[in-house]
Scaffold this motif. Structure first.
Motif, mmCIF file in Angstrom:
data_model
loop_
_atom_site.group_PDB
_atom_site.id
_atom_site.type_symbol
_atom_site.label_atom_id
_atom_site.label_comp_id
_atom_site.label_asym_id
_atom_site.label_seq_id
_atom_site.Cartn_x
_atom_site.Cartn_y
_atom_site.Cartn_z
ATOM 1 N N ILE A 57 0.704 -1.433 -0.078
ATOM 2 C CA ILE A 57 0.369 -0.415 -0.018
ATOM 3 C C ILE A 57 1.516 1.251 0.112
ATOM 4 C CG2 ILE A 57 -1.768 1.076 1.297
ATOM 5 C CD1 ILE A 57 -2.571 -1.782 2.111
ATOM 6 N N GLU A 58 2.163 1.864 0.747
ATOM 7 C CA GLU A 58 2.618 2.578 0.759
ATOM 8 C C GLU A 58 3.399 3.009 -0.770
ATOM 9 O OE1 GLU A 58 3.714 4.054 3.772
ATOM 10 O OE2 GLU A 58 1.487 3.703 4.162
ATOM 11 N N LYS A 59 4.099 1.558 -1.855
ATOM 12 C CA LYS A 59 4.414 1.678 -2.230
ATOM 13 C C LYS A 59 3.449 2.424 -3.422
ATOM 14 C CE LYS A 59 6.882 -2.750 -2.723
ATOM 15 N NZ LYS A 59 7.406 -3.885 -3.274
ATOM 16 N N VAL A 60 1.829 1.869 -3.292
ATOM 17 C CA VAL A 60 0.926 2.644 -4.663
ATOM 18 C C VAL A 60 0.735 4.534 -3.850
ATOM 19 C CG1 VAL A 60 -1.289 3.025 -5.202
ATOM 20 C CG2 VAL A 60 -0.280 0.325 -4.582
ATOM 21 N N THR A 61 0.830 4.181 -2.907
ATOM 22 C CA THR A 61 0.692 5.684 -1.745
ATOM 23 C C THR A 61 2.030 6.611 -2.592
ATOM 24 O OG1 THR A 61 1.905 4.870 0.153
ATOM 25 C CG2 THR A 61 -0.773 5.406 -0.613
ATOM 26 N N ARG A 62 3.118 5.929 -2.546
ATOM 27 C CA ARG A 62 4.313 6.933 -2.951
ATOM 28 C C ARG A 62 4.581 7.188 -4.110
ATOM 29 N NH1 ARG A 62 7.359 3.472 0.549
ATOM 30 N NH2 ARG A 62 8.596 1.914 -1.038
ATOM 31 N N PHE A 63 3.651 6.682 -5.765
ATOM 32 C CA PHE A 63 3.917 6.142 -6.069
ATOM 33 C C PHE A 63 2.814 7.314 -7.182
ATOM 34 C CE2 PHE A 63 2.037 5.542 -10.993
ATOM 35 C CZ PHE A 63 2.913 4.991 -11.049
ATOM 36 N N PRO B 160 -7.583 13.512 -0.033
ATOM 37 C CA PRO B 160 -6.126 14.192 0.753
ATOM 38 C C PRO B 160 -4.845 14.675 0.050
ATOM 39 C CG PRO B 160 -6.168 12.070 1.276
ATOM 40 C CD PRO B 160 -7.614 12.596 0.517
ATOM 41 N N LYS B 161 -3.904 15.314 -0.071
ATOM 42 C CA LYS B 161 -2.641 15.976 -0.510
ATOM 43 C C LYS B 161 -1.675 14.485 -0.261
ATOM 44 C CE LYS B 161 0.939 18.678 -0.651
ATOM 45 N NZ LYS B 161 1.833 20.078 -0.961
ATOM 46 N N SER B 162 -2.309 13.934 0.581
ATOM 47 C CA SER B 162 -1.530 12.721 0.844
ATOM 48 C C SER B 162 -2.155 11.762 1.611
ATOM 49 C CB SER B 162 0.441 12.832 1.011
ATOM 50 O OG SER B 162 0.826 11.854 1.325
ATOM 51 N N ILE B 163 -1.790 10.377 1.233
ATOM 52 C CA ILE B 163 -1.835 9.038 2.169
ATOM 53 C C ILE B 163 -1.313 8.497 2.632
ATOM 54 C CG2 ILE B 163 -4.374 9.174 2.236
ATOM 55 C CD1 ILE B 163 -4.332 6.580 0.206
ATOM 56 N N ARG C 146 8.296 8.902 -18.970
ATOM 57 C CA ARG C 146 10.296 9.140 -18.516
ATOM 58 C C ARG C 146 9.195 9.270 -16.994
ATOM 59 N NH1 ARG C 146 11.967 11.905 -22.995
ATOM 60 N NH2 ARG C 146 10.859 13.601 -22.185
ATOM 61 N N ALA C 147 8.216 10.385 -16.637
ATOM 62 C CA ALA C 147 7.319 10.663 -15.548
ATOM 63 C C ALA C 147 7.286 9.428 -14.516
ATOM 64 C CB ALA C 147 6.286 11.768 -15.581
ATOM 65 N N LEU C 148 6.845 8.001 -15.367
ATOM 66 C CA LEU C 148 6.481 7.135 -14.953
ATOM 67 C C LEU C 148 7.818 6.314 -14.519
ATOM 68 C CD1 LEU C 148 3.119 6.182 -17.348
ATOM 69 C CD2 LEU C 148 2.930 6.741 -14.222
ATOM 70 N N GLU C 149 7.551 6.048 -15.014
ATOM 71 C CA GLU C 149 9.555 5.206 -15.164
ATOM 72 C C GLU C 149 10.309 6.544 -13.395
ATOM 73 O OE1 GLU C 149 11.733 5.177 -18.240
ATOM 74 O OE2 GLU C 149 10.276 4.047 -19.432
ATOM 75 N N TYR D 187 4.538 10.890 -5.902
ATOM 76 C CA TYR D 187 5.519 11.479 -6.913
ATOM 77 C C TYR D 187 5.127 11.922 -8.428
ATOM 78 C CZ TYR D 187 10.142 11.233 -9.539
ATOM 79 O OH TYR D 187 10.845 12.043 -10.288
ATOM 80 N N LEU D 188 3.752 11.595 -8.567
ATOM 81 C CA LEU D 188 3.117 12.044 -10.197
ATOM 82 C C LEU D 188 2.478 13.485 -8.703
ATOM 83 C CD1 LEU D 188 2.251 8.663 -11.330
ATOM 84 C CD2 LEU D 188 3.755 10.260 -11.949
ATOM 85 N N GLU D 189 1.917 13.636 -8.334
ATOM 86 C CA GLU D 189 1.398 14.933 -7.642
ATOM 87 C C GLU D 189 1.783 15.853 -7.493
ATOM 88 O OE1 GLU D 189 -1.796 16.758 -6.576
ATOM 89 O OE2 GLU D 189 -2.175 15.228 -7.811
ATOM 90 N N GLN D 190 3.148 15.469 -7.184
ATOM 91 C CA GLN D 190 4.127 16.211 -6.535
ATOM 92 C C GLN D 190 5.630 16.545 -7.014
ATOM 93 O OE1 GLN D 190 4.638 15.571 -1.663
ATOM 94 N NE2 GLN D 190 2.636 14.645 -1.836
#
Length: 427
Positions: free
Chosen positions: A77-83, A237-240, A276-279, A86-89
Protein backbone atom coordinates in the motif's frame (compact mmCIF):
# COMPACT_ATOMS: atom_id res chain seq x y z
CA UNK A 1 33.82 -2.44 -75.30
CA UNK A 2 31.28 -4.51 -73.33
CA UNK A 3 30.49 -3.60 -69.75
CA UNK A 4 30.16 -7.31 -68.87
CA UNK A 5 33.88 -7.90 -69.47
CA UNK A 6 34.81 -5.05 -67.11
CA UNK A 7 32.25 -6.11 -64.50
CA UNK A 8 33.36 -9.75 -64.60
CA UNK A 9 36.87 -8.82 -63.52
CA UNK A 10 35.58 -6.96 -60.41
CA UNK A 11 32.44 -8.93 -59.67
CA UNK A 12 33.35 -9.64 -56.02
CA UNK A 13 34.07 -5.99 -55.27
CA UNK A 14 30.79 -4.88 -56.85
CA UNK A 15 28.78 -7.38 -54.79
CA UNK A 16 30.56 -6.32 -51.58
CA UNK A 17 29.94 -2.66 -52.35
CA UNK A 18 26.25 -3.35 -52.96
CA UNK A 19 25.88 -5.08 -49.58
CA UNK A 20 27.74 -2.30 -47.75
CA UNK A 21 25.56 0.43 -49.25
CA UNK A 22 22.41 -1.65 -48.67
CA UNK A 23 23.36 -1.92 -45.00
CA UNK A 24 23.89 1.86 -44.86
CA UNK A 25 20.54 2.64 -46.46
CA UNK A 26 18.74 0.17 -44.21
CA UNK A 27 20.25 1.69 -41.07
CA UNK A 28 19.22 5.19 -42.17
CA UNK A 29 15.74 3.92 -43.02
CA UNK A 30 15.32 2.24 -39.62
CA UNK A 31 16.41 5.30 -37.64
CA UNK A 32 14.08 7.58 -39.58
CA UNK A 33 11.06 5.24 -39.64
CA UNK A 34 11.42 4.40 -35.93
CA UNK A 35 11.29 8.06 -34.99
CA UNK A 36 8.47 9.13 -37.32
CA UNK A 37 6.22 6.07 -36.99
CA UNK A 38 6.25 6.16 -33.19
CA UNK A 39 5.27 9.82 -33.07
CA UNK A 40 2.53 9.24 -35.63
CA UNK A 41 1.14 6.28 -33.70
CA UNK A 42 0.96 8.24 -30.45
CA UNK A 43 -0.59 11.25 -32.17
CA UNK A 44 -3.37 9.09 -33.60
CA UNK A 45 -4.32 7.95 -30.07
CA UNK A 46 -5.24 11.45 -28.94
CA UNK A 47 -7.41 14.25 -30.22
CA UNK A 48 -5.20 16.70 -32.09
CA UNK A 49 -7.61 19.55 -31.33
CA UNK A 50 -7.17 19.14 -27.55
CA UNK A 51 -4.84 21.44 -25.71
CA UNK A 52 -3.28 18.52 -23.87
CA UNK A 53 -2.69 14.87 -24.59
CA UNK A 54 -4.73 12.81 -22.12
CA UNK A 55 -3.58 9.42 -20.87
CA UNK A 56 -5.52 7.09 -18.54
CA UNK A 57 -3.54 5.56 -15.68
CA UNK A 58 -4.58 2.48 -13.72
CA UNK A 59 -3.07 -0.57 -12.04
CA UNK A 60 -2.39 -3.92 -13.72
CA UNK A 61 -3.65 -6.04 -10.81
CA UNK A 62 -6.75 -7.13 -12.71
CA UNK A 63 -7.00 -10.58 -11.11
CA UNK A 64 -9.22 -10.22 -7.98
CA UNK A 65 -7.17 -12.66 -5.94
CA UNK A 66 -3.91 -10.95 -6.92
CA UNK A 67 -5.35 -7.52 -6.14
CA UNK A 68 -6.70 -8.65 -2.78
CA UNK A 69 -3.40 -10.23 -1.81
CA UNK A 70 -1.43 -7.17 -2.87
CA UNK A 71 -3.49 -4.64 -0.93
CA UNK A 72 -3.44 -6.80 2.20
CA UNK A 73 0.27 -6.06 2.50
CA UNK A 74 0.97 -2.75 4.25
CA UNK A 75 4.31 -2.31 2.45
CA UNK A 76 2.55 -2.67 -0.91
CA UNK A 77 0.00 0.00 0.00
CA UNK A 78 2.86 2.35 0.84
CA UNK A 79 4.39 1.69 -2.59
CA UNK A 80 1.13 2.71 -4.27
CA UNK A 81 0.78 5.87 -2.18
CA UNK A 82 4.39 6.89 -2.80
CA UNK A 83 3.89 6.32 -6.54
CA UNK A 84 0.85 8.61 -6.41
CA UNK A 85 2.69 11.21 -4.32
CA UNK A 86 5.59 11.36 -6.78
CA UNK A 87 3.29 12.01 -9.75
CA UNK A 88 1.19 14.47 -7.78
CA UNK A 89 4.04 16.45 -6.26
CA UNK A 90 7.19 15.82 -8.36
CA UNK A 91 5.99 15.41 -11.94
CA UNK A 92 7.89 17.63 -14.41
CA UNK A 93 6.37 20.82 -15.78
CA UNK A 94 3.78 20.07 -18.42
CA UNK A 95 2.85 16.69 -16.89
CA UNK A 96 -0.08 16.71 -14.45
CA UNK A 97 -1.80 13.87 -12.60
CA UNK A 98 -5.61 14.24 -12.60
CA UNK A 99 -7.01 11.76 -10.12
CA UNK A 100 -10.78 11.19 -10.17
CA UNK A 101 -12.97 8.18 -9.43
CA UNK A 102 -16.72 7.81 -9.92
CA UNK A 103 -18.48 5.38 -7.57
CA UNK A 104 -21.62 4.72 -5.54
CA UNK A 105 -21.50 6.25 -2.05
CA UNK A 106 -23.93 4.80 0.55
CA UNK A 107 -25.48 7.78 2.42
CA UNK A 108 -27.59 7.15 5.53
CA UNK A 109 -31.07 8.67 5.79
CA UNK A 110 -30.67 10.27 2.37
CA UNK A 111 -33.02 13.23 1.85
CA UNK A 112 -32.84 13.41 -1.97
CA UNK A 113 -34.82 11.68 -4.71
CA UNK A 114 -34.08 8.98 -7.26
CA UNK A 115 -32.28 11.33 -9.66
CA UNK A 116 -29.30 11.41 -7.26
CA UNK A 117 -28.98 7.63 -7.07
CA UNK A 118 -26.05 5.84 -8.63
CA UNK A 119 -27.04 4.43 -12.01
CA UNK A 120 -29.90 6.83 -12.63
CA UNK A 121 -29.88 8.19 -16.19
CA UNK A 122 -27.51 5.48 -17.44
CA UNK A 123 -30.07 2.80 -18.26
CA UNK A 124 -29.09 0.79 -15.19
CA UNK A 125 -31.61 0.12 -12.43
CA UNK A 126 -31.25 2.04 -9.18
CA UNK A 127 -31.11 0.02 -5.99
CA UNK A 128 -33.19 2.23 -3.74
CA UNK A 129 -32.93 2.27 0.07
CA UNK A 130 -31.41 -0.76 1.79
CA UNK A 131 -29.95 -1.67 5.19
CA UNK A 132 -26.20 -1.10 5.36
CA UNK A 133 -24.43 -3.60 7.68
CA UNK A 134 -21.54 -1.21 8.39
CA UNK A 135 -23.69 1.74 9.48
CA UNK A 136 -26.66 -0.26 10.69
CA UNK A 137 -28.94 2.26 8.98
CA UNK A 138 -31.01 2.62 5.83
CA UNK A 139 -28.81 4.00 3.06
CA UNK A 140 -29.07 5.02 -0.58
CA UNK A 141 -26.20 4.63 -3.07
CA UNK A 142 -25.75 8.13 -4.46
CA UNK A 143 -23.58 9.35 -7.32
CA UNK A 144 -20.20 10.51 -6.04
CA UNK A 145 -17.00 11.76 -7.59
CA UNK A 146 -13.76 11.57 -5.64
CA UNK A 147 -11.05 13.85 -6.96
CA UNK A 148 -7.80 15.60 -6.14
CA UNK A 149 -7.16 19.32 -5.90
CA UNK A 150 -5.14 19.19 -9.13
CA UNK A 151 -8.16 17.74 -10.93
CA UNK A 152 -10.49 20.30 -9.39
CA UNK A 153 -8.28 23.18 -10.50
CA UNK A 154 -7.49 21.72 -13.93
CA UNK A 155 -11.17 21.60 -14.91
CA UNK A 156 -11.78 25.06 -13.43
CA UNK A 157 -14.32 23.76 -10.94
CA UNK A 158 -15.34 26.24 -8.28
CA UNK A 159 -17.82 26.78 -5.45
CA UNK A 160 -20.86 29.04 -5.68
CA UNK A 161 -21.08 32.32 -3.79
CA UNK A 162 -17.31 32.69 -3.55
CA UNK A 163 -16.91 30.01 -0.87
CA UNK A 164 -13.77 27.90 -1.05
CA UNK A 165 -13.19 24.33 -0.02
CA UNK A 166 -10.49 24.01 2.62
CA UNK A 167 -8.28 21.56 0.76
CA UNK A 168 -5.54 21.81 3.37
CA UNK A 169 -8.08 20.75 5.97
CA UNK A 170 -9.05 17.54 4.19
CA UNK A 171 -8.12 14.85 6.72
CA UNK A 172 -9.68 11.41 6.40
CA UNK A 173 -8.81 10.60 10.01
CA UNK A 174 -10.45 13.80 11.31
CA UNK A 175 -13.97 14.30 12.66
CA UNK A 176 -15.47 14.96 9.21
CA UNK A 177 -14.52 15.44 5.56
CA UNK A 178 -15.59 18.71 3.85
CA UNK A 179 -17.45 17.91 0.62
CA UNK A 180 -19.14 19.76 -2.22
CA UNK A 181 -22.53 19.02 -3.74
CA UNK A 182 -23.78 19.54 -7.27
CA UNK A 183 -26.12 22.41 -8.00
CA UNK A 184 -29.23 20.19 -7.97
CA UNK A 185 -28.58 19.45 -4.29
CA UNK A 186 -29.36 23.05 -3.25
CA UNK A 187 -32.99 22.15 -2.56
CA UNK A 188 -31.97 19.07 -0.55
CA UNK A 189 -29.10 20.08 1.73
CA UNK A 190 -27.53 23.30 3.04
CA UNK A 191 -23.98 24.33 3.85
CA UNK A 192 -23.00 22.84 7.20
CA UNK A 193 -25.25 19.78 6.98
CA UNK A 194 -23.68 16.50 8.04
CA UNK A 195 -23.84 13.30 5.98
CA UNK A 196 -23.18 9.85 7.43
CA UNK A 197 -21.69 7.59 4.75
CA UNK A 198 -20.17 4.16 4.33
CA UNK A 199 -16.86 5.11 2.69
CA UNK A 200 -15.14 1.88 1.65
CA UNK A 201 -16.62 0.04 4.65
CA UNK A 202 -15.49 2.81 7.03
CA UNK A 203 -18.20 4.85 8.83
CA UNK A 204 -17.43 8.45 7.87
CA UNK A 205 -18.91 11.86 8.57
CA UNK A 206 -18.98 14.36 5.70
CA UNK A 207 -19.78 18.05 6.05
CA UNK A 208 -21.37 20.07 3.24
CA UNK A 209 -18.87 22.85 2.55
CA UNK A 210 -20.52 24.35 -0.54
CA UNK A 211 -22.14 23.79 -3.92
CA UNK A 212 -20.81 23.63 -7.46
CA UNK A 213 -22.23 26.13 -10.00
CA UNK A 214 -24.89 24.91 -12.46
CA UNK A 215 -23.68 22.65 -15.26
CA UNK A 216 -20.23 22.16 -13.70
CA UNK A 217 -18.48 19.46 -15.72
CA UNK A 218 -15.17 17.71 -16.30
CA UNK A 219 -13.59 15.19 -18.65
CA UNK A 220 -14.17 11.66 -17.38
CA UNK A 221 -14.21 8.24 -19.03
CA UNK A 222 -13.95 9.63 -22.56
CA UNK A 223 -16.83 12.03 -21.84
CA UNK A 224 -15.73 15.63 -22.36
CA UNK A 225 -18.78 17.00 -20.52
CA UNK A 226 -19.33 14.77 -17.52
CA UNK A 227 -21.81 16.89 -15.56
CA UNK A 228 -21.68 16.97 -11.76
CA UNK A 229 -25.06 18.59 -10.96
CA UNK A 230 -26.32 15.43 -9.19
CA UNK A 231 -23.01 14.42 -7.63
CA UNK A 232 -21.50 14.30 -4.17
CA UNK A 233 -17.92 15.55 -4.71
CA UNK A 234 -15.42 14.13 -2.21
CA UNK A 235 -11.94 15.72 -2.13
CA UNK A 236 -8.85 13.59 -1.82
CA UNK A 237 -6.24 14.53 0.78
CA UNK A 238 -2.88 15.70 -0.52
CA UNK A 239 -1.28 12.42 0.53
CA UNK A 240 -2.23 9.26 2.40
CA UNK A 241 1.30 7.88 2.73
CA UNK A 242 1.84 6.56 6.25
CA UNK A 243 -1.88 6.59 7.10
CA UNK A 244 -2.71 2.96 6.30
CA UNK A 245 -1.44 1.61 9.63
CA UNK A 246 -4.65 2.50 11.48
CA UNK A 247 -7.15 1.51 8.75
CA UNK A 248 -5.34 -0.80 6.34
CA UNK A 249 -8.44 -2.09 4.53
CA UNK A 250 -9.83 1.39 3.96
CA UNK A 251 -6.59 2.98 2.79
CA UNK A 252 -5.70 -0.09 0.75
CA UNK A 253 -8.84 0.42 -1.37
CA UNK A 254 -8.49 4.20 -1.38
CA UNK A 255 -4.87 4.05 -2.60
CA UNK A 256 -5.89 2.16 -5.74
CA UNK A 257 -8.91 4.44 -6.28
CA UNK A 258 -6.57 7.45 -6.22
CA UNK A 259 -4.25 5.69 -8.66
CA UNK A 260 -7.07 5.51 -11.23
CA UNK A 261 -6.37 8.82 -12.89
CA UNK A 262 -5.75 10.71 -16.09
CA UNK A 263 -2.42 12.29 -16.93
CA UNK A 264 -2.52 15.54 -18.87
CA UNK A 265 0.57 16.36 -20.91
CA UNK A 266 1.14 19.69 -22.64
CA UNK A 267 1.44 19.22 -26.38
CA UNK A 268 4.65 21.21 -26.29
CA UNK A 269 6.20 18.36 -24.30
CA UNK A 270 7.95 15.51 -26.15
CA UNK A 271 5.86 12.36 -26.44
CA UNK A 272 8.13 10.51 -24.03
CA UNK A 273 7.64 12.96 -21.14
CA UNK A 274 4.79 11.00 -19.54
CA UNK A 275 6.70 7.71 -19.77
CA UNK A 276 9.79 9.21 -18.18
CA UNK A 277 7.63 10.60 -15.36
CA UNK A 278 6.08 7.18 -14.76
CA UNK A 279 9.45 5.46 -14.83
CA UNK A 280 10.80 7.94 -12.28
CA UNK A 281 7.76 7.42 -10.04
CA UNK A 282 8.13 3.64 -10.31
CA UNK A 283 11.84 3.82 -9.45
CA UNK A 284 11.16 6.10 -6.48
CA UNK A 285 8.28 4.05 -5.06
CA UNK A 286 9.19 0.52 -6.23
CA UNK A 287 5.65 0.21 -7.67
CA UNK A 288 5.56 -0.86 -11.29
CA UNK A 289 2.12 -2.50 -11.63
CA UNK A 290 0.72 0.37 -13.69
CA UNK A 291 -0.64 0.68 -17.21
CA UNK A 292 -1.83 3.41 -19.57
CA UNK A 293 -5.23 2.25 -20.75
CA UNK A 294 -5.81 4.96 -23.34
CA UNK A 295 -2.77 3.72 -25.22
CA UNK A 296 -2.67 0.10 -26.52
CA UNK A 297 -0.22 -2.10 -24.63
CA UNK A 298 2.17 -2.52 -27.52
CA UNK A 299 2.19 1.24 -28.07
CA UNK A 300 3.04 1.82 -24.41
CA UNK A 301 6.13 -0.35 -24.74
CA UNK A 302 6.93 1.06 -28.17
CA UNK A 303 6.72 4.65 -26.94
CA UNK A 304 8.70 3.76 -23.81
CA UNK A 305 11.54 2.52 -25.99
CA UNK A 306 11.26 5.61 -28.15
CA UNK A 307 11.39 7.80 -25.05
CA UNK A 308 14.64 6.07 -24.11
CA UNK A 309 15.97 6.66 -27.62
CA UNK A 310 15.00 10.33 -27.41
CA UNK A 311 16.84 10.71 -24.11
CA UNK A 312 19.96 9.46 -25.85
CA UNK A 313 19.20 10.97 -29.25
CA UNK A 314 22.62 12.56 -29.58
CA UNK A 315 24.24 9.16 -29.02
CA UNK A 316 21.97 7.50 -31.60
CA UNK A 317 22.77 10.17 -34.19
CA UNK A 318 26.49 9.88 -33.45
CA UNK A 319 26.41 6.11 -33.91
CA UNK A 320 24.51 6.48 -37.19
CA UNK A 321 27.03 9.05 -38.43
CA UNK A 322 29.89 6.68 -37.57
CA UNK A 323 28.13 3.81 -39.34
CA UNK A 324 27.53 6.01 -42.38
CA UNK A 325 31.13 7.23 -42.41
CA UNK A 326 32.47 3.67 -42.16
CA UNK A 327 30.16 2.47 -44.93
CA UNK A 328 31.16 5.36 -47.21
CA UNK A 329 34.87 4.72 -46.59
CA UNK A 330 34.52 0.98 -47.28
CA UNK A 331 32.47 1.70 -50.40
CA UNK A 332 35.08 4.22 -51.61
CA UNK A 333 37.90 1.71 -51.07
CA UNK A 334 36.02 -0.99 -52.99
CA UNK A 335 35.21 1.46 -55.80
CA UNK A 336 38.82 2.66 -56.02
CA UNK A 337 40.09 -0.92 -56.06
CA UNK A 338 37.66 -1.86 -58.84
CA UNK A 339 38.63 1.19 -60.93
CA UNK A 340 42.33 0.38 -60.65
CA UNK A 341 41.66 -3.20 -61.73
CA UNK A 342 39.66 -2.01 -64.76
CA UNK A 343 42.10 0.76 -65.57
CA UNK A 344 44.51 -1.32 -67.72
CA UNK A 345 41.67 -2.96 -69.66
CA UNK A 346 40.21 0.47 -70.44
CA UNK A 347 43.57 1.88 -71.54
CA UNK A 348 44.23 -1.13 -73.77
CA UNK A 349 40.78 -0.79 -75.33
CA UNK A 350 41.43 2.92 -75.88
CA UNK A 351 44.75 2.25 -77.61
CA UNK A 352 43.12 -0.44 -79.76
CA UNK A 353 40.66 2.08 -81.13
CA UNK A 354 37.65 1.99 -78.83
CA UNK A 355 35.86 5.33 -78.91
CA UNK A 356 35.57 7.53 -75.87
CA UNK A 357 31.78 7.28 -75.95
CA UNK A 358 31.88 3.45 -76.00
CA UNK A 359 34.21 3.35 -73.02
CA UNK A 360 32.06 5.87 -71.13
CA UNK A 361 28.89 3.88 -71.83
CA UNK A 362 30.57 0.73 -70.55
CA UNK A 363 31.68 2.42 -67.31
CA UNK A 364 28.32 4.09 -66.73
CA UNK A 365 26.55 0.80 -67.40
CA UNK A 366 28.56 -0.77 -64.57
CA UNK A 367 27.50 2.02 -62.20
CA UNK A 368 23.88 1.59 -63.32
CA UNK A 369 24.02 -2.17 -62.69
CA UNK A 370 25.58 -1.71 -59.23
CA UNK A 371 23.02 0.83 -58.08
CA UNK A 372 20.13 -1.07 -59.64
CA UNK A 373 21.25 -4.09 -57.61
CA UNK A 374 21.51 -1.83 -54.54
CA UNK A 375 17.95 -0.54 -55.08
CA UNK A 376 16.57 -4.08 -55.45
CA UNK A 377 18.44 -5.27 -52.34
CA UNK A 378 17.29 -2.28 -50.28
CA UNK A 379 13.65 -2.59 -51.35
CA UNK A 380 13.71 -6.32 -50.62
CA UNK A 381 15.11 -5.76 -47.12
CA UNK A 382 12.60 -3.01 -46.28
CA UNK A 383 9.72 -5.24 -47.36
CA UNK A 384 10.89 -7.87 -44.88
CA UNK A 385 11.12 -5.37 -42.02
CA UNK A 386 8.14 -4.97 -39.62
CA UNK A 387 8.32 -1.17 -39.87
CA UNK A 388 7.21 0.56 -43.07
CA UNK A 389 7.57 4.28 -43.68
CA UNK A 390 6.98 5.67 -47.15
CA UNK A 391 8.64 9.01 -46.35
CA UNK A 392 11.81 7.35 -45.08
CA UNK A 393 11.75 4.99 -48.07
CA UNK A 394 11.51 7.84 -50.58
CA UNK A 395 14.31 9.74 -48.88
CA UNK A 396 16.60 6.69 -48.92
CA UNK A 397 15.82 6.07 -52.59
CA UNK A 398 16.69 9.72 -53.17
CA UNK A 399 20.05 9.11 -51.47
CA UNK A 400 20.66 6.13 -53.76
CA UNK A 401 19.86 8.21 -56.84
CA UNK A 402 22.17 10.97 -55.58
CA UNK A 403 25.03 8.55 -54.92
CA UNK A 404 24.52 6.99 -58.36
CA UNK A 405 24.61 10.36 -60.12
CA UNK A 406 27.70 11.43 -58.14
CA UNK A 407 29.56 8.24 -59.03
CA UNK A 408 28.63 8.52 -62.70
CA UNK A 409 30.03 12.05 -62.77
CA UNK A 410 33.18 10.81 -61.04
CA UNK A 411 33.63 7.98 -63.56
CA UNK A 412 33.15 10.38 -66.47
CA UNK A 413 35.67 12.82 -65.01
CA UNK A 414 38.14 9.99 -64.39
CA UNK A 415 37.85 8.73 -67.96
CA UNK A 416 38.37 12.18 -69.45
CA UNK A 417 41.39 12.73 -67.22
CA UNK A 418 42.89 9.34 -68.01
CA UNK A 419 42.44 9.71 -71.77
CA UNK A 420 43.90 13.22 -71.69
CA UNK A 421 47.10 11.99 -70.03
CA UNK A 422 47.32 8.73 -72.00
CA UNK A 423 46.73 9.65 -75.68
CA UNK A 424 46.90 6.91 -78.32
CA UNK A 425 50.15 8.35 -79.72
CA UNK A 426 52.04 7.31 -76.59
CA UNK A 427 51.85 3.61 -77.47
Amino acid sequence: MKASSLLRSTYGRSVAKTFVLAFLMTSIYNVMSFSTSTQAAISRSFDESAKVDMYSLTDRLTDPALFEGYRRNLANIEKVTRFYDYLEQNAPDGVQLLSAFDQAMPVADFAGGETFEHGYGTGARTQGPYEDPILGKSVVNVKSMQLSRSTFDFYNLAEQDGTELDWDGVNYDGASIPVLLGDNYKSVYAVGDQLTVDYYSKPTQMRVSGFLPPSASMFYQENLNFFLDDYLVVPYPKSITGMATAHQDFYGILAFAMLNANIAVDQAQPSGAVFRALESAATSSQFDHYALLSVPGYLTQFASVRALVQENFALVVTIEILVAAAAVVVSAVLTSSAIRRRERRIRVAWQLGESRSDLLRAMLAIVAVEYAALTVAFLTITQLLPNHDSSALRLCLGFIALFSAAEMLHRRSWLQHDIQYHPRSEL
